[in-house]
Structures are given as C-alpha cells and as structure tokens.
Design a protein around this motif. Sequence first.
Motif, PDB file in Angstrom:
ATOM      1  N   GLY A   1      54.012  58.398 -56.989  1.00  0.00           N
ATOM      2  CA  GLY A   1      55.356  58.055 -57.331  1.00  0.00           C
ATOM      3  C   GLY A   1      55.467  56.593 -56.706  1.00  0.00           C
ATOM      4  N   PHE A   2      54.760  56.169 -55.586  1.00  0.00           N
ATOM      5  CA  PHE A   2      55.001  54.732 -55.326  1.00  0.00           C
ATOM      6  C   PHE A   2      53.848  53.790 -55.482  1.00  0.00           C
ATOM      7  N   ALA A   3      52.581  54.109 -55.856  1.00  0.00           N
ATOM      8  CA  ALA A   3      51.858  53.388 -56.220  1.00  0.00           C
ATOM      9  C   ALA A   3      51.669  53.178 -57.748  1.00  0.00           C
ATOM     10  N   VAL A   4      51.877  53.965 -58.490  1.00  0.00           N
ATOM     11  CA  VAL A   4      51.478  53.827 -59.888  1.00  0.00           C
ATOM     12  C   VAL A   4      52.517  53.092 -60.336  1.00  0.00           C
ATOM     13  N   PRO A   5      53.971  53.134 -60.220  1.00  0.00           N
ATOM     14  CA  PRO A   5      54.955  52.069 -60.886  1.00  0.00           C
ATOM     15  C   PRO A   5      54.416  50.657 -60.121  1.00  0.00           C
ATOM     16  N   LEU A   6      54.209  50.282 -59.062  1.00  0.00           N
ATOM     17  CA  LEU A   6      53.866  49.251 -58.537  1.00  0.00           C
ATOM     18  C   LEU A   6      52.531  48.626 -59.129  1.00  0.00           C
ATOM     19  N   GLY A   7      51.499  49.394 -59.412  1.00  0.00           N
ATOM     20  CA  GLY A   7      50.365  49.205 -60.074  1.00  0.00           C
ATOM     21  C   GLY A   7      50.530  48.668 -61.459  1.00  0.00           C
ATOM     22  N   LEU A   8      51.459  49.174 -62.055  1.00  0.00           N
ATOM     23  CA  LEU A   8      51.724  48.975 -63.468  1.00  0.00           C
ATOM     24  C   LEU A   8      52.599  47.638 -63.453  1.00  0.00           C
ATOM     25  N   LEU A   9      53.483  47.526 -62.625  1.00  0.00           N
ATOM     26  CA  LEU A   9      54.309  46.248 -62.750  1.00  0.00           C
ATOM     27  C   LEU A   9      53.300  44.901 -62.258  1.00  0.00           C
ATOM     28  N   ALA A  10      52.640  45.233 -61.204  1.00  0.00           N
ATOM     29  CA  ALA A  10      51.707  43.858 -60.690  1.00  0.00           C
ATOM     30  C   ALA A  10      50.604  43.782 -61.934  1.00  0.00           C
ATOM     31  N   GLY A  11      50.046  44.861 -62.481  1.00  0.00           N
ATOM     32  CA  GLY A  11      49.043  44.633 -63.630  1.00  0.00           C
ATOM     33  C   GLY A  11      49.326  43.994 -64.822  1.00  0.00           C
ATOM     34  N   LEU A  12      50.904  44.406 -65.407  1.00  0.00           N
ATOM     35  CA  LEU A  12      51.069  44.069 -66.662  1.00  0.00           C
ATOM     36  C   LEU A  12      52.065  42.976 -66.751  1.00  0.00           C
ATOM     37  N   SER A  13      52.496  42.205 -65.640  1.00  0.00           N
ATOM     38  CA  SER A  13      53.399  41.027 -65.571  1.00  0.00           C
ATOM     39  C   SER A  13      52.856  40.209 -64.264  1.00  0.00           C
ATOM     40  N   ARG A  14      52.645  38.913 -64.572  1.00  0.00           N
ATOM     41  CA  ARG A  14      52.253  38.035 -63.497  1.00  0.00           C
ATOM     42  C   ARG A  14      53.460  37.964 -62.711  1.00  0.00           C
ATOM     43  N   LEU A  15      54.754  37.972 -63.261  1.00  0.00           N
ATOM     44  CA  LEU A  15      55.902  37.868 -62.231  1.00  0.00           C
ATOM     45  C   LEU A  15      55.809  39.360 -61.443  1.00  0.00           C
TER      46      LEU A  15
END
Length: 302
Positions: free
Chosen positions: A120-134
């Motif tokens: 629940g912690f790592a998957v959203p952050l991985g998606l956020l960092a992987g899909l967006s430069r910001l």
Amino acid sequence: MTMAAPPLSHPSIPAPGGRSPWSFRMSGQSLAGAAPLGDAPSRFRLFPRRLGAARRFVAPVVLVLLWQLAAQAGLVSTRLLASPAAIATAAWQLIASGELAYHLAVSLRRVAIGLAIALGFAVPLGLLAGLSRLGEDLVDATLQMLRALPFLALVPLLILWLGIGEATKIALVALGAAFPIYLTLFGGIRGVDPKLLEAGRVFGLSRAGLIRHIVLPGALPQALVGLRYALGTAWLSLVVGEQINATAGIGYLVMDAREFLRTDIILVGLLVYALLGLGADQLVRFIEKAALAWRPSVLGER
C-alpha cells in the motif's frame, strides 16, 4: 576461351537429398541426422529425464545422509550441531504438541500485515515516480536516501516511537519489503520499450490507454521479481523483529531454544524459515506464470 569452374562438391562425397554437403545448418546436428550434441542418449545420463523435478533434491538428500553418518560416527558434535534424526524428532514433538503451528501462525500474520502495508505504501509511490517526472522529483530522492539507511539500525528509533509490541515488528517487515517493491516497479515502468509506446500512439491510444495496455503490462515482470525479493527481505526483517521482547513466533521459538542450547529446535526454526521463503517464492512464480502467460519465455518453459 573461358573454362567453366569445377563443381564444389567432391565426387566421392555424395550430397544427401541432392543438396550440397556444405549447405547444412549450424544447429548442432551432424550430416547423418544424429541427435544434437547437448542431447546425450538416455543410457549416458546420470539421472533419467523421467525423474523430473526429483533430480533437484538428490544433492540435498545426499548431504543430509552424510551429515547423519558424521554425527553417528562422532565426527560432528551433537551438542553444537544436532543430527538430522534429532531435528526430525524435535520437529515431530513441536508439531504434535501444536506449539509449532501456534508460533507459525503468529509469524505468518506479522508478515502478511507488514507486506500489505509495504504494498500500500510502495506501489502508489512507484506509480507516481514512474509515470510522472514531477512525481519522480517529489518522492524518488527522499526514498533513495531512506533506502540507503540500514533499516535494522532504525530499530532503537522504532522502539522509541512504537514501543516493544507488535507495531515495531510489523513496521520492520513493512520497511524491509517496501523498497524492493518501489525500486523494481519504478525501474519496470521506466524500462518499457519506447517503440511500443510509439506504436500505441499510432493506433490512437490515449495516455490512459498507453498506461493500461502497454506501460503496466510491460512493467509487471520486473515488479513481480521485486515482490519475490521483498518476500525474502520480509522474512529476514521478521527474524530481527521477533527478537524484540517477543512472546510468540518462530523467531521467539529459536531465541528461547538458544537459552537452553537446544540446537535441534534452533535448526527446526531455521528450516521453517527456509520452507516459508521457498513457499512464498513458489507462490509468486505461480502468479507470474498466470499473469505473464503472454510472454514467449513463459510459454516456452518445460
């Protein structure tokens, strides 16, 4: 007057099937149609093919037999290292009394809760960092600094924050499992072939369609590898966590046996940890085969 060049094939070497003897393919097969070089006849194989997966257990069984013989001959001190027979007896006693099942259930619950928190912690952050430069600018540097810290060194701080109860043990499991999941998911997303993205745009896929049909399926293999690694790290973290004022769990069972020099029970606990790690890895492999059946490498496995 120009003379015709002589034919390449030698008259004493007939070309099978009307083809030149020099036109065979370099496939490891002889001109006479023999089997490939790496496929030895069954009479020359040490272990027949029909044994299948059982061949993988031959070496461990031989090592256990040698260990038992060395213990019986007095070459190995049973005070320092119990024999396989003594370990089997201790395991049976723990199973028959229900003690092993109780401690195992406590450890499994801790790992399950910690892994759920990590996902629940790592998957959203991985998606956020992987899909967006910001998103990468916002979270990646912080997580990379936290990853560089030895999370076991955070134990005193976690005890100060969370006490010496269940929360600290679960937090250690979650910390150990979160970073492999984040890193592999982030790397899998960024490693998607740009040609596939370009092909998706040619077919008119929107950004959401590209993410759903190309990016996420392309990142899934590496993300599952990260999950396998995270499960191994979770069990390692649990070993440390269950040494902190624990009253139940496999780690507690091992630590309690150490106080009484019961190397047989210690080895039973270590064997349970090993089997749990192997079982978790096989479970993720099964999920991988089901979720990645479209990959040629999976379809070609025997």
